[in-house]
Design an enzyme around this catalytic site. Structure first.
Site, short mmCIF file in Angstrom:
data_model
loop_
_atom_site.label_atom_id
_atom_site.label_comp_id
_atom_site.label_asym_id
_atom_site.label_seq_id
_atom_site.Cartn_x
_atom_site.Cartn_y
_atom_site.Cartn_z
CD GLN A 44 48.71 35.87 36.34
OE1 GLN A 44 49.90 35.80 36.11
NE2 GLN A 44 47.80 36.00 35.41
CG PHE A 45 43.55 35.66 41.89
CD1 PHE A 45 42.36 35.06 41.51
CD2 PHE A 45 43.75 37.00 41.58
CE1 PHE A 45 41.37 35.79 40.86
CE2 PHE A 45 42.78 37.74 40.93
CZ PHE A 45 41.59 37.13 40.56
CB THR A 46 44.11 34.32 37.05
OG1 THR A 46 45.40 34.77 36.61
CG2 THR A 46 43.25 35.52 37.43
#
Length: 150
Positions: free
Chosen positions: A78-80
């Site tokens: 999850q890059f966010t």
């Protein structure tokens, strides 16, 4: 690396309406990778996750690890998690690693977690539009940043 660790009684990830992976009792982990991450971060974080004593013992005290309770792990990229919200209302993801670096790091994290846990783990698919469901047990949610070890 940033990990959001949730103790779950069950969790699943779907891609295109099909279940990619599902677990029962264990940990659902959201993992954010940045360019500054390295093998040392993977090793340290994997050991920390597998040995984190957040499952209840016979007295109801959080004193057992996922491995001690025979639990499972579901790892989702999850890059966010590396979103910067300092300016304006649209988050910036400049700190998040690009796929050419992040994918091999994510794959290595899977290998090391499996080795530490002693069994296969469930995973999402890097870059896919995933639908993650979970029943947070407790609720217990812990955030660990491998850059804040001291």
């Amino acid at each position: 690396m940033i990990a959001v660790i949730q103790r779950v009684s069950e969790s699943a990830v779907k891609i295109d309406g099909k279940i990619k992976a599902e677990i029962g009792l264990g940990l659902m982990i959201l993992l954010g990778i940045e360019d500054a991450d390295n093998q040392e971060d993977i090793e340290w974080l994997s050991k920390k996750i597998v040995n984190l004593r957040i499952f209840p013992d016979e007295n109801g005290v959080m004193n057992r690890s996922v491995s001690e309770v025979g639990g499972e792990i579901l790892l989702i990229s999850q890059f966010t998690l590396h979103a910067s919200t300092k300016k304006g209302n649209r988050p910036s993801y400049i700190k998040a690693a690009k796929p050419d670096f992040a994918i091999p790091m994510y794959e290595r994290m899977i290998q090391v977690l499996e080795s530490e846990l002693g069994k296969s783990i469930g995973t999402g698919e890097f870059g896919a539009d995933m639908k993650v469901s979970l029943v947070n047990d407790g609720p217990v949610t812990i955030v660990i940043d491998s850059k804040n070890r001291v």
